[in-house]
Design an enzyme around this catalytic site. Sequence first.
Site, PDB file in Angstrom:
ATOM      1  N   HIS A   1      -8.448  -0.818   6.002  1.00  0.00           N
ATOM      2  CA  HIS A   1      -8.714  -2.124   6.616  1.00  0.00           C
ATOM      3  C   HIS A   1      -9.330  -3.043   5.550  1.00  0.00           C
ATOM      4  CE1 HIS A   1      -9.320  -4.884   9.889  1.00  0.00           C
ATOM      5  NE2 HIS A   1     -10.509  -5.150   9.381  1.00  0.00           N
TER       6      HIS A   1
ATOM      7  N   ASN B   1       0.838  -1.212   0.000  1.00  0.00           N
ATOM      8  CA  ASN B   1       0.000   0.000   0.000  1.00  0.00           C
ATOM      9  C   ASN B   1       0.865   1.252   0.000  1.00  0.00           C
ATOM     10  OD1 ASN B   1      -3.083  -0.444   0.216  1.00  0.00           O
ATOM     11  ND2 ASN B   1      -2.188  -2.060   1.466  1.00  0.00           N
TER      12      ASN B   1
HETATM   13  C1  GRF Z   1      -3.465  -4.427   4.041  1.00  0.00           C
HETATM   14  O1  GRF Z   1      -4.290  -5.506   3.710  1.00  0.00           O
HETATM   15  C2  GRF Z   1      -4.211  -3.409   4.858  1.00  0.00           C
HETATM   16  O2  GRF Z   1      -5.577  -3.382   4.589  1.00  0.00           O
HETATM   17  C3  GRF Z   1      -3.995  -3.895   6.268  1.00  0.00           C
HETATM   18  O3  GRF Z   1      -2.690  -4.395   6.278  1.00  0.00           O
HETATM   19  C4  GRF Z   1      -2.339  -4.833   4.971  1.00  0.00           C
HETATM   20  C5  GRF Z   1      -1.035  -4.190   4.634  1.00  0.00           C
HETATM   21  O4  GRF Z   1      -0.498  -4.675   3.420  1.00  0.00           O
HETATM   22  N1  GRF Z   1      -4.223  -2.828   7.222  1.00  0.00           N
HETATM   23  P1  GRF Z   1       0.802  -3.989   2.826  1.00  0.00           P
HETATM   24  O5  GRF Z   1       1.884  -4.041   3.891  1.00  0.00           O
HETATM   25  O6  GRF Z   1       0.462  -2.596   2.450  1.00  0.00           O
HETATM   26  O7  GRF Z   1       1.185  -4.828   1.631  1.00  0.00           O
END
Ligand code: GRF
Length: 190
Positions: free
Chosen positions: A106, A14
């Site tokens: 989330h 992300n």
């Molecule tokens: C994501 O699925 C987000 O929704 C949750 O933690 C995960 C993080 O994934 N809060 P990344 O580290 O961004 O790949």
Amino acid sequence: MANIAVFASGNGSNFQSIAEAVQSGPHRICCVICDNPAACVITRAHSLGIPCHLVTYDNGGREQAEETILSLLKPCSIDLIVLAGFMRIISPLLLAAYRNRIVNIHPSLLPKHPGTQGIRKSYYSGDRELGVTVHYVDHGVDTGPVIAQESFIREGHESIEEIENTIHRIEHGVYPKVILHILDKIANVK
Ligand code: GRF
């Protein structure tokens, strides 16, 4: 122009999608805050040339860690804190310093399936409609006001890995979009 700090504990996909969306516009990711020395997000930040601060929660606990974070953020004039897979609860100290300026993503349709293992809980819930939620952070666990949700209907035969991939793909679209929108609004009133 508005400044953000991204907090992450793990893979950082992300963070990467946000960084790619932000880099072509007027806003700036000033730094990444990470609590996990083994997190891939550290390498991602390095490759993108974004400073990453490793903050340990082991010694003095959350309060001391957040004091450190506050001192790291202060010189950057941070307008928005973006949690992206940050596996720590934000305390009243940081919440007060950045009131209504902390957002999270989330991997479920809140208020369903808050807390850890959001994808697993959603998958095994039997719910047909799954999705993601972007929300402001408050004192609870995934309880703050919802900013945006995006959902999809599963067919029923998908594996948990397929559902996970779909959820991540949706996250990588919706989170940067929402963040850019908030940053534009902040920049306009500056
Ligand atoms: C994501 O699925 C987000 O929704 C949750 O933690 C995960 C993080 O994934 N809060 P990344 O580290 O961004 O790949």
